[in-house]
Enzyme design. Sequence first.
Site, PDB file in Angstrom:
ATOM      1  N   ASP A  31      21.622   6.780   5.635  1.00 58.27           N
ATOM      2  CA  ASP A  31      20.603   7.310   4.716  1.00 58.27           C
ATOM      3  C   ASP A  31      19.232   7.175   5.384  1.00 58.27           C
ATOM      4  O   ASP A  31      18.948   6.156   6.004  1.00 58.27           O
ATOM      5  CB  ASP A  31      20.624   6.503   3.408  1.00 58.27           C
ATOM      6  CG  ASP A  31      19.959   7.226   2.253  1.00 58.27           C
ATOM      7  OD1 ASP A  31      20.642   7.429   1.229  1.00 58.27           O
ATOM      8  OD2 ASP A  31      18.755   7.567   2.364  1.00 58.27           O
ATOM      9  N   GLY A  36      16.463   7.588  -1.037  1.00 63.23           N
ATOM     10  CA  GLY A  36      17.368   6.493  -1.385  1.00 63.23           C
ATOM     11  C   GLY A  36      16.652   5.150  -1.368  1.00 63.23           C
ATOM     12  O   GLY A  36      15.494   5.053  -0.958  1.00 63.23           O
ATOM     13  N   ALA A  74      24.149  13.317   1.272  1.00 64.33           N
ATOM     14  CA  ALA A  74      22.731  13.473   1.633  1.00 64.33           C
ATOM     15  C   ALA A  74      22.287  14.920   1.454  1.00 64.33           C
ATOM     16  O   ALA A  74      22.888  15.832   2.017  1.00 64.33           O
ATOM     17  CB  ALA A  74      22.523  13.042   3.078  1.00 64.33           C
ATOM     18  N   TYR A 141      17.921  25.699  -4.224  1.00 61.11           N
ATOM     19  CA  TYR A 141      18.775  24.505  -4.112  1.00 61.11           C
ATOM     20  C   TYR A 141      20.245  24.878  -4.309  1.00 61.11           C
ATOM     21  O   TYR A 141      21.114  24.527  -3.496  1.00 61.11           O
ATOM     22  CB  TYR A 141      18.341  23.470  -5.165  1.00 61.11           C
ATOM     23  CG  TYR A 141      19.391  22.427  -5.463  1.00 61.11           C
ATOM     24  CD1 TYR A 141      19.697  21.443  -4.531  1.00 61.11           C
ATOM     25  CD2 TYR A 141      20.090  22.435  -6.674  1.00 61.11           C
ATOM     26  CE1 TYR A 141      20.683  20.493  -4.798  1.00 61.11           C
ATOM     27  CE2 TYR A 141      21.064  21.493  -6.944  1.00 61.11           C
ATOM     28  CZ  TYR A 141      21.355  20.523  -6.005  1.00 61.11           C
ATOM     29  OH  TYR A 141      22.341  19.602  -6.264  1.00 61.11           O
ATOM     30  N   LYS A 145      23.667  24.915  -1.665  1.00 62.68           N
ATOM     31  CA  LYS A 145      24.940  24.220  -1.927  1.00 62.68           C
ATOM     32  C   LYS A 145      26.119  25.201  -1.846  1.00 62.68           C
ATOM     33  O   LYS A 145      27.178  24.857  -1.321  1.00 62.68           O
ATOM     34  CB  LYS A 145      24.890  23.534  -3.294  1.00 62.68           C
ATOM     35  CG  LYS A 145      23.989  22.308  -3.335  1.00 62.68           C
ATOM     36  CD  LYS A 145      24.657  21.131  -2.620  1.00 62.68           C
ATOM     37  CE  LYS A 145      23.838  19.859  -2.690  1.00 62.68           C
ATOM     38  NZ  LYS A 145      24.513  18.706  -2.078  1.00 62.68           N
ATOM     39  N   PHE A 169      28.567  18.060 -12.575  1.00 58.21           N
ATOM     40  CA  PHE A 169      27.645  18.470 -13.617  1.00 58.21           C
ATOM     41  C   PHE A 169      26.517  17.424 -13.610  1.00 58.21           C
ATOM     42  O   PHE A 169      26.244  16.876 -12.548  1.00 58.21           O
ATOM     43  CB  PHE A 169      28.419  18.695 -14.923  1.00 58.21           C
ATOM     44  CG  PHE A 169      29.167  20.031 -14.811  1.00 58.21           C
ATOM     45  CD1 PHE A 169      30.197  20.191 -13.896  1.00 58.21           C
ATOM     46  CD2 PHE A 169      28.777  21.135 -15.526  1.00 58.21           C
ATOM     47  CE1 PHE A 169      30.825  21.433 -13.708  1.00 58.21           C
ATOM     48  CE2 PHE A 169      29.395  22.378 -15.360  1.00 58.21           C
ATOM     49  CZ  PHE A 169      30.419  22.520 -14.453  1.00 58.21           C
ATOM     50  N   LEU A 190      15.911  14.555 -16.873  1.00 55.98           N
ATOM     51  CA  LEU A 190      15.647  14.467 -18.308  1.00 55.98           C
ATOM     52  C   LEU A 190      15.859  13.067 -18.892  1.00 55.98           C
ATOM     53  O   LEU A 190      14.959  12.528 -19.549  1.00 55.98           O
ATOM     54  CB  LEU A 190      16.523  15.489 -19.053  1.00 55.98           C
ATOM     55  CG  LEU A 190      16.292  15.511 -20.554  1.00 55.98           C
ATOM     56  CD1 LEU A 190      14.886  15.981 -20.892  1.00 55.98           C
ATOM     57  CD2 LEU A 190      17.325  16.398 -21.245  1.00 55.98           C
ATOM     58  N   PHE A 208      10.946  21.758 -21.414  1.00 57.46           N
ATOM     59  CA  PHE A 208      10.774  22.994 -20.646  1.00 57.46           C
ATOM     60  C   PHE A 208      11.541  24.148 -21.283  1.00 57.46           C
ATOM     61  O   PHE A 208      12.676  24.433 -20.910  1.00 57.46           O
ATOM     62  CB  PHE A 208      11.231  22.797 -19.200  1.00 57.46           C
ATOM     63  CG  PHE A 208      10.429  21.780 -18.444  1.00 57.46           C
ATOM     64  CD1 PHE A 208       9.050  21.703 -18.594  1.00 57.46           C
ATOM     65  CD2 PHE A 208      11.040  20.896 -17.568  1.00 57.46           C
ATOM     66  CE1 PHE A 208       8.302  20.760 -17.898  1.00 57.46           C
ATOM     67  CE2 PHE A 208      10.302  19.965 -16.857  1.00 57.46           C
ATOM     68  CZ  PHE A 208       8.931  19.889 -17.027  1.00 57.46           C
TER      69      PHE A 208
HETATM   70  C1  UD1 Z   1      19.592  19.806 -11.486  1.00 61.38           C
HETATM   71  C2  UD1 Z   1      20.754  20.616 -10.943  1.00 61.38           C
HETATM   72  C3  UD1 Z   1      21.851  19.717 -10.490  1.00 61.38           C
HETATM   73  C4  UD1 Z   1      21.314  18.747  -9.489  1.00 61.38           C
HETATM   74  C5  UD1 Z   1      20.243  17.937 -10.135  1.00 61.38           C
HETATM   75  C6  UD1 Z   1      19.697  16.988  -9.104  1.00 61.38           C
HETATM   76  C7  UD1 Z   1      20.787  22.775 -12.049  1.00 61.38           C
HETATM   77  C8  UD1 Z   1      21.391  23.594 -13.104  1.00 61.38           C
HETATM   78  N1  UD1 Z   1      21.235  21.512 -11.959  1.00 61.38           N
HETATM   79  O1  UD1 Z   1      19.965  19.352 -12.750  1.00 61.38           O
HETATM   80  O2  UD1 Z   1      22.867  20.463  -9.891  1.00 61.38           O
HETATM   81  O3  UD1 Z   1      22.328  17.949  -8.986  1.00 61.38           O
HETATM   82  O4  UD1 Z   1      19.206  18.801 -10.614  1.00 61.38           O
HETATM   83  O5  UD1 Z   1      18.350  16.897  -9.038  1.00 61.38           O
HETATM   84  O6  UD1 Z   1      19.963  23.246 -11.311  1.00 61.38           O
HETATM   85  N2  UD1 Z   1      14.010  19.016 -18.790  1.00 61.38           N
HETATM   86  C9  UD1 Z   1      12.965  19.056 -19.695  1.00 61.38           C
HETATM   87  N3  UD1 Z   1      11.902  18.243 -19.469  1.00 61.38           N
HETATM   88  C10 UD1 Z   1      11.798  17.422 -18.381  1.00 61.38           C
HETATM   89  C11 UD1 Z   1      12.888  17.394 -17.473  1.00 61.38           C
HETATM   90  C12 UD1 Z   1      13.972  18.219 -17.710  1.00 61.38           C
HETATM   91  O7  UD1 Z   1      12.981  19.783 -20.685  1.00 61.38           O
HETATM   92  O8  UD1 Z   1      10.775  16.737 -18.236  1.00 61.38           O
HETATM   93  C13 UD1 Z   1      15.184  19.875 -19.030  1.00 61.38           C
HETATM   94  C14 UD1 Z   1      15.432  20.848 -17.903  1.00 61.38           C
HETATM   95  O9  UD1 Z   1      14.737  22.036 -18.104  1.00 61.38           O
HETATM   96  C15 UD1 Z   1      16.942  21.007 -17.980  1.00 61.38           C
HETATM   97  C16 UD1 Z   1      17.443  19.666 -18.524  1.00 61.38           C
HETATM   98  O10 UD1 Z   1      16.310  19.039 -19.077  1.00 61.38           O
HETATM   99  O11 UD1 Z   1      17.270  22.006 -18.865  1.00 61.38           O
HETATM  100  C17 UD1 Z   1      18.049  18.786 -17.477  1.00 61.38           C
HETATM  101  O12 UD1 Z   1      17.125  18.708 -16.381  1.00 61.38           O
HETATM  102  P1  UD1 Z   1      17.362  17.718 -15.152  1.00 61.38           P
HETATM  103  O13 UD1 Z   1      17.658  16.353 -15.652  1.00 61.38           O
HETATM  104  O14 UD1 Z   1      16.175  17.881 -14.251  1.00 61.38           O
HETATM  105  O15 UD1 Z   1      18.680  18.241 -14.472  1.00 61.38           O
HETATM  106  P2  UD1 Z   1      19.091  19.705 -13.998  1.00 61.38           P
HETATM  107  O16 UD1 Z   1      17.890  20.486 -13.593  1.00 61.38           O
HETATM  108  O17 UD1 Z   1      19.989  20.291 -15.037  1.00 61.38           O
END
Ligand code: UD1
Length: 328
Positions: A31, A36, A74, A141, A145, A169, A190, A208
């Site tokens: 890493d 990390g 990574a 991104y 992948k 997921f 999130l 968002f």
């Molecule tokens: C994304 C990728 C996933 C990746 C991961 C790693 C997609 C669909 N998924 O997950 O494959 O492994 O990032 O970084 O691209 N949200 C808010 N407010 C915030 C943060 C997030 O509303 O402050 C919402 C986002 O819009 C999203 C959900 O929460 O709809 C989850 O977001 P997040 O936790 O960032 O994960 P993904 O973007 O789904």
Amino acid sequence: MKILITGGAGYVGSATLRHLVGAGHSVVAYDNLKEGHRGAVEGFCELVEADILDGDTLEKTLRDFRPDAVMHFAAATYVGESVEKPEYHYRNNIAGTQSVLDAMRACDVSRLVFSSTCATYGLATDEFLSEETPQVPASPYARTKLAVEWMIRDFSHAHGLGFTILRYFNASGASPDGQHGEDHRPETHLIPLVLQVALGQRKELAIFGTDYPTPDGTCIRDYVHTSDLASAHQLAVEATESGKGDVFNIGTGNGASVMEIIEACRAVSGNEIPTRIEPRRPGDPPRLVAVPKKLKETLGWDPQYASISDVVETAYRWHRDHPDGYPD
Ligand code: UD1
């Protein structure tokens, strides 16, 4: 088995590494520590601090350790960043993976487990996503992948590489012993952000988009606990055979919206969570929920965390007890 883990100090890499050590496997983490944390690995295994684009160090590590398999975690993973800086994602994820595959060939290591993502399904319209759902990535991104999935298949066809591609997921949660959890800097995910608001470490949460075609208008994701991701990796690496390849989704099959995550965090913490509504984040698909059937039926995967409140509860304890994340 002896397993080299690229990205072993990252969130999912280090959860897997700890799980594999617990199951009696011998592992080395590789890493660059850009994202990390040394503290995620310390006390579990050797850490080689180097970049996957550094082919010489990668080859030397493989020659010294002589692993049976490589688990390749990574990668650059911030979706928003990939829209702003696609060059960084293409270099790390595509050139970086080629560097890993080249080093493996040079050192006769012929088994690979690769961290792919549900984001490769992106704008697919199926309500539940199986491995056969057409992949329609919505961000740079996710496109890197998907490109790497093809690279791995082509190397397998030409050079006999054995591989298992795991499409995760949304990785989430913390270890039940409270010693391992999520620590991204900056944090963009999130669940940690909502919990930091619940714990008074942040003022409010930005939602968002509330105009998605979902029941409450916010995005739906399938949040899978890192312990369950780790056990899936163990099953995958043990099943990977030279010259053969397979692909599996790792998800729970249950979707949760942004609003439902906020409610789960409010219930676990007992605190109100101030929010503000912002426009959609570029690259975010409305709904991504797995069909996890193949992994369960083929490899006997038996996930322990089915409910979002159980996942959030482990994460809550980690963020409460480690407000500054790992000490490094
Ligand atoms: C994304 C990728 C996933 C990746 C991961 C790693 C997609 C669909 N998924 O997950 O494959 O492994 O990032 O970084 O691209 N949200 C808010 N407010 C915030 C943060 C997030 O509303 O402050 C919402 C986002 O819009 C999203 C959900 O929460 O709809 C989850 O977001 P997040 O936790 O960032 O994960 P993904 O973007 O789904």
